[in-house]
Design a protein around this motif. Sequence first.
Motif, PDB file in Angstrom:
ATOM      1  N   ILE A  41      40.374  26.339  35.546  1.00 17.30           N
ATOM      2  CA  ILE A  41      39.724  25.294  36.338  1.00 17.30           C
ATOM      3  C   ILE A  41      39.211  25.850  37.674  1.00 17.30           C
ATOM      4  CG2 ILE A  41      40.898  23.366  35.229  1.00 17.30           C
ATOM      5  CD1 ILE A  41      42.762  23.223  37.667  1.00 17.30           C
ATOM      6  N   ALA A  42      39.252  27.176  37.802  1.00 18.12           N
ATOM      7  CA  ALA A  42      38.682  27.833  38.984  1.00 18.12           C
ATOM      8  C   ALA A  42      37.229  28.207  38.696  1.00 18.12           C
ATOM      9  CB  ALA A  42      39.474  29.085  39.340  1.00 18.12           C
ATOM     10  N   ARG A  43      36.456  28.320  39.767  1.00 16.51           N
ATOM     11  CA  ARG A  43      35.068  28.780  39.653  1.00 16.51           C
ATOM     12  C   ARG A  43      35.069  30.135  38.943  1.00 16.51           C
ATOM     13  NH1 ARG A  43      32.256  29.301  45.358  1.00 16.51           N
ATOM     14  NH2 ARG A  43      34.042  30.679  45.592  1.00 16.51           N
ATOM     15  N   GLN A  44      34.114  30.354  38.072  1.00 15.35           N
ATOM     16  CA  GLN A  44      34.057  31.564  37.242  1.00 15.35           C
ATOM     17  C   GLN A  44      34.277  32.844  38.045  1.00 15.35           C
ATOM     18  OE1 GLN A  44      33.808  31.827  33.864  1.00 15.35           O
ATOM     19  NE2 GLN A  44      33.916  34.032  34.023  1.00 15.35           N
ATOM     20  N   ARG A  45      33.585  33.017  39.141  1.00 13.40           N
ATOM     21  CA  ARG A  45      33.698  34.276  39.898  1.00 13.40           C
ATOM     22  C   ARG A  45      35.030  34.434  40.614  1.00 13.40           C
ATOM     23  NH1 ARG A  45      29.147  32.096  43.492  1.00 13.40           N
ATOM     24  NH2 ARG A  45      30.237  31.194  45.259  1.00 13.40           N
ATOM     25  N   ASP A  46      35.848  33.372  40.691  1.00 14.97           N
ATOM     26  CA  ASP A  46      37.163  33.438  41.339  1.00 14.97           C
ATOM     27  C   ASP A  46      38.300  33.661  40.351  1.00 14.97           C
ATOM     28  OD1 ASP A  46      35.817  32.900  43.676  1.00 14.97           O
ATOM     29  OD2 ASP A  46      36.535  30.834  43.864  1.00 14.97           O
ATOM     30  N   ARG A  47      38.011  33.553  39.062  1.00 11.82           N
ATOM     31  CA  ARG A  47      39.088  33.578  38.061  1.00 11.82           C
ATOM     32  C   ARG A  47      39.863  34.890  38.026  1.00 11.82           C
ATOM     33  NH1 ARG A  47      36.104  30.124  33.231  1.00 11.82           N
ATOM     34  NH2 ARG A  47      35.978  28.226  34.498  1.00 11.82           N
ATOM     35  N   ALA A  48      39.190  36.012  38.135  1.00 12.54           N
ATOM     36  CA  ALA A  48      39.891  37.300  38.067  1.00 12.54           C
ATOM     37  C   ALA A  48      40.851  37.466  39.245  1.00 12.54           C
ATOM     38  CB  ALA A  48      38.892  38.452  38.032  1.00 12.54           C
ATOM     39  N   ASP A  49      40.404  37.097  40.456  1.00 14.02           N
ATOM     40  CA  ASP A  49      41.275  37.218  41.624  1.00 14.02           C
ATOM     41  C   ASP A  49      42.467  36.276  41.536  1.00 14.02           C
ATOM     42  OD1 ASP A  49      39.667  39.181  42.743  1.00 14.02           O
ATOM     43  OD2 ASP A  49      38.595  37.778  44.053  1.00 14.02           O
ATOM     44  N   LEU A  50      42.244  35.057  41.065  1.00 12.70           N
ATOM     45  CA  LEU A  50      43.339  34.105  40.922  1.00 12.70           C
ATOM     46  C   LEU A  50      44.332  34.578  39.868  1.00 12.70           C
ATOM     47  CD1 LEU A  50      44.745  31.466  41.594  1.00 12.70           C
ATOM     48  CD2 LEU A  50      43.142  30.293  40.044  1.00 12.70           C
ATOM     49  N   THR A  51      43.834  35.061  38.751  1.00 12.18           N
ATOM     50  CA  THR A  51      44.710  35.586  37.700  1.00 12.18           C
ATOM     51  C   THR A  51      45.526  36.762  38.215  1.00 12.18           C
ATOM     52  OG1 THR A  51      43.224  34.827  35.958  1.00 12.18           O
ATOM     53  CG2 THR A  51      44.770  36.584  35.375  1.00 12.18           C
ATOM     54  N   ALA A  52      44.900  37.662  38.969  1.00 13.91           N
ATOM     55  CA  ALA A  52      45.609  38.817  39.531  1.00 13.91           C
ATOM     56  C   ALA A  52      46.705  38.370  40.494  1.00 13.91           C
ATOM     57  CB  ALA A  52      44.626  39.752  40.231  1.00 13.91           C
ATOM     58  N   ALA A  53      46.436  37.353  41.302  1.00 17.22           N
ATOM     59  CA  ALA A  53      47.446  36.846  42.238  1.00 17.22           C
ATOM     60  C   ALA A  53      48.626  36.236  41.483  1.00 17.22           C
ATOM     61  CB  ALA A  53      46.822  35.822  43.179  1.00 17.22           C
ATOM     62  N   LEU A  54      48.341  35.470  40.427  1.00 22.56           N
ATOM     63  CA  LEU A  54      49.412  34.895  39.609  1.00 22.56           C
ATOM     64  C   LEU A  54      50.267  35.993  38.985  1.00 22.56           C
ATOM     65  CD1 LEU A  54      47.408  32.117  37.692  1.00 22.56           C
ATOM     66  CD2 LEU A  54      48.957  31.764  39.622  1.00 22.56           C
ATOM     67  N   GLU A  55      49.616  36.980  38.398  1.00 20.65           N
ATOM     68  CA  GLU A  55      50.325  38.082  37.732  1.00 20.65           C
ATOM     69  C   GLU A  55      51.176  38.885  38.710  1.00 20.65           C
ATOM     70  OE1 GLU A  55      50.738  38.898  34.514  1.00 20.65           O
ATOM     71  OE2 GLU A  55      49.664  37.056  34.053  1.00 20.65           O
ATOM     72  N   ALA A  56      50.664  39.129  39.899  1.00 24.35           N
ATOM     73  CA  ALA A  56      51.408  39.913  40.900  1.00 24.35           C
ATOM     74  C   ALA A  56      52.724  39.221  41.252  1.00 24.35           C
ATOM     75  CB  ALA A  56      50.557  40.130  42.145  1.00 24.35           C
ATOM     76  N   VAL A  57      52.685  37.922  41.445  1.00 24.88           N
ATOM     77  CA  VAL A  57      53.908  37.191  41.779  1.00 24.88           C
ATOM     78  C   VAL A  57      54.837  37.143  40.567  1.00 24.88           C
ATOM     79  CG1 VAL A  57      54.855  34.956  42.500  1.00 24.88           C
ATOM     80  CG2 VAL A  57      52.790  35.863  43.606  1.00 24.88           C
ATOM     81  N   LEU A  58      54.293  36.919  39.378  1.00 24.83           N
ATOM     82  CA  LEU A  58      55.121  36.882  38.170  1.00 24.83           C
ATOM     83  C   LEU A  58      55.813  38.211  37.885  1.00 24.83           C
ATOM     84  CD1 LEU A  58      52.930  34.763  35.754  1.00 24.83           C
ATOM     85  CD2 LEU A  58      55.264  34.225  36.492  1.00 24.83           C
ATOM     86  N   GLN A  59      55.190  39.304  38.293  1.00 26.28           N
ATOM     87  CA  GLN A  59      55.772  40.624  38.049  1.00 26.28           C
ATOM     88  C   GLN A  59      56.728  41.040  39.153  1.00 26.28           C
ATOM     89  OE1 GLN A  59      52.672  43.418  37.043  1.00 26.28           O
ATOM     90  NE2 GLN A  59      51.880  42.095  35.446  1.00 26.28           N
ATOM     91  N   GLY A  60      57.173  40.078  39.942  1.00 25.46           N
ATOM     92  CA  GLY A  60      58.189  40.364  40.948  1.00 25.46           C
ATOM     93  C   GLY A  60      57.662  40.566  42.349  1.00 25.46           C
ATOM     94  N   GLY A  61      56.376  40.362  42.540  1.00 24.78           N
ATOM     95  CA  GLY A  61      55.809  40.506  43.869  1.00 24.78           C
ATOM     96  C   GLY A  61      56.271  39.398  44.805  1.00 24.78           C
ATOM     97  N   GLN A  62      56.021  39.606  46.073  1.00 21.67           N
ATOM     98  CA  GLN A  62      56.369  38.625  47.089  1.00 21.67           C
ATOM     99  C   GLN A  62      55.509  37.370  46.929  1.00 21.67           C
ATOM    100  OE1 GLN A  62      58.830  38.878  49.503  1.00 21.67           O
ATOM    101  NE2 GLN A  62      59.404  40.598  48.194  1.00 21.67           N
ATOM    102  N   PRO A  63      56.016  36.239  47.412  1.00 16.54           N
ATOM    103  CA  PRO A  63      55.163  35.052  47.443  1.00 16.54           C
ATOM    104  C   PRO A  63      53.851  35.397  48.144  1.00 16.54           C
ATOM    105  CG  PRO A  63      57.406  34.466  47.988  1.00 16.54           C
ATOM    106  CD  PRO A  63      57.349  35.971  47.933  1.00 16.54           C
TER     107      PRO A  63
END
Length: 107
Positions: A41-63
């Motif tokens: 539901i994010a704008r097409q050009r923002d999807r990769a950055d949003l996905t990367a942010a989600l993955e970083a936190v899921l992989q144990g990254g800081q909030p």
Amino acid sequence: LPQVMVLRLNVRGVLTTIDPGFAKVLGFSVDELVSCRLPDIARQRDRADLTAALEAVLQGGQPNQVATTLLVKDGGELAVRIGLAGVIRDLVPDGLVAAVTLDSSQA
């Protein structure tokens, strides 16, 4: 303080709990958004950055937080800031909590 809308996502970035105010500002019902991936539901050009942010936190990254633009049901766009924090259950990532605020500074 701006209104904070809280979402819960599973480990695949799928919305499992949705603040009714979040659905309302996007023009959807809660039922229409449940089981939808947040990046979808994010704008097409923002999807990769949003996905990367989600993955970083899921992989144990800081909030973390990310500025993005979400798509509104009527075809419009809505600039938001999303604060992300991981949810851990039995020492294993179980999903994310997202705190969403409207971002009037983003064009």
